[in-house]
Design a protein around this motif. Structure first.
Motif, PDB file in Angstrom:
ATOM      1  N   ARG A  85     -20.194  -0.469  13.428  1.00  0.00           N
ATOM      2  CA  ARG A  85     -21.080  -0.046  14.562  1.00  0.00           C
ATOM      3  C   ARG A  85     -22.175  -1.511  14.279  1.00  0.00           C
TER       4      ARG A  85
ATOM      5  N   GLU B 227     -19.845  -3.460  15.976  1.00  0.00           N
ATOM      6  CA  GLU B 227     -19.711  -3.738  17.853  1.00  0.00           C
ATOM      7  C   GLU B 227     -20.629  -4.124  18.189  1.00  0.00           C
TER       8      GLU B 227
ATOM      9  N   GLN C 295     -27.262  -2.126  17.362  1.00  0.00           N
ATOM     10  CA  GLN C 295     -26.383  -1.161  17.668  1.00  0.00           C
ATOM     11  C   GLN C 295     -26.371   0.421  17.259  1.00  0.00           C
TER      12      GLN C 295
ATOM     13  N   THR D  52     -27.628  -2.911  12.567  1.00  0.00           N
ATOM     14  CA  THR D  52     -27.735  -1.019  12.691  1.00  0.00           C
ATOM     15  C   THR D  52     -28.371  -0.953  11.424  1.00  0.00           C
TER      16      THR D  52
END
Length: 304
Positions: free
Chosen positions: A286, A289, A304, A271
């Protein structure tokens, strides 16, 4: 002088000369006037050759300036002054023997009362604190580094990440984050023990360092999780770096106790900083995820 006084003086002289730590008499004009003690050659060079010489004749210029300033401040203010400094024999002209390499010293400087030396002077008690300094450095290192991999530990890495985030926001520059999870670590430790698990962690750490050591801070977040902060790098470029790291990790092969050879596998998330109000926790969320969204796919890295 009476015999009793001569006897007392003789005793004091013998005690002073036997002191392992040296006491220099330092003149206000920048001259070494005298020395007492300092006989422990494992800690101190022979400073007797300095007597009668100016600080600037025997010391590096900046160090001589510093010494003179401390001595003069002690004399003019009539107060105790303390100073820490590092010197090696090669830094001091004319000394011999003594310890090798740079040594750390702590000095206590106090004015001499009276005019025994023909000018205002101060005693300079020097104590070798090199061992203490090394111990402090080791403690500081342990507080910031993971003992197995020597990468930054979680807490210190987070501090560095926050610093890099603040710098990126202030300079309006990109910053990316890569998180790498080893997939096979638990199977290795469950099947072959923690020693093999440590070997796997070290292999992964070395692979990450080969690619990203000069790019930004690298941290070991937990037993099998690593993170790299990449200042001035956009997510698309961090993705390529992450893939290269994964290739290096997979290329590391080692033998298990049963003689079989295995390789390491990993999943990675990427990210980047997108808004000035984002903090490290948002980026953490993030990147986690990203790894979670790899579940059920054949991909091993995702932005992400």
């Amino acid at each position: 002088m009476s015999d009793a006084l001569k006897h007392t003086y003789s005793h004091l002289e013998a005690i002073a000369s036997a002191m392992p730590d040296p006491i220099f008499i330092m003149g206000q004009d920048g001259t070494y006037l005298d020395i007492v003690g300092g006989q422990e050659r494992t800690l101190y060079a022979d400073g007797s050759t300095l007597i009668g010489k100016k600080y600037h004749q025997v010391l590096p210029e900046k160090m001589a300036d510093r010494f003179l300033k401390v001595v003069q401040k002690s004399i003019t203010s009539n107060t105790l002054q303390e100073i820490e400094y590092q010197l090696s024999n090669s830094d001091v002209n004319g000394v011999s023997e003594g310890p090798s390499g740079g040594q750390w010293y702590e000095a206590r400087v106090y004015p001499v009362q009276g005019d025994s030396y023909g000018q205002p002077a101060a005693i300079w008690l020097a104590i070798n604190i090199t061992s203490r300094k090394h111990m402090e450095e080791q403690i500081e290192h342990l507080s910031s580094n993971d003992p197995l991999t020597n990468l930054y530990n979680r807490d210190f890495f987070l501090d560095l990440l926050n610093e890099e985030l603040n710098r990126a926001k202030m300079n309006n520059q990109p910053l990316s984050l890569i998180k790498i999870n080893l997939d096979c670590f638990k199977n290795i430790t469950d099947g072959y023990g923690h020693e093999m698990g440590d070997k796997a962690i070290l292999g992964a750490a070395h692979a990450i360092e080969k690619v990203a050591k000069e790019m930004g801070p690298i941290g070991r977040l937990s037993c099998d999780q690593f993170m790299i902060a990449l200042p001035e790098v956009k997510a698309v470029d961090a993705y390529r770096i992450g893939k290269l790291i994964q290739e290096k990790i997979t290329g590391y092969k080692f033998k298990l106790d049963d003689g079989t050879t295995t390789c390491l596998t990993s999943h990675a998330g990427v990210t980047e900083l997108r808004h000035p109000d984002e903090d490290s926790q948002i980026l953490f969320k993030r990147v986690n995820e990203a790894i979670q969204n790899l579940s059920g796919t054949r991909e091993v890295i995702k932005i992400q």
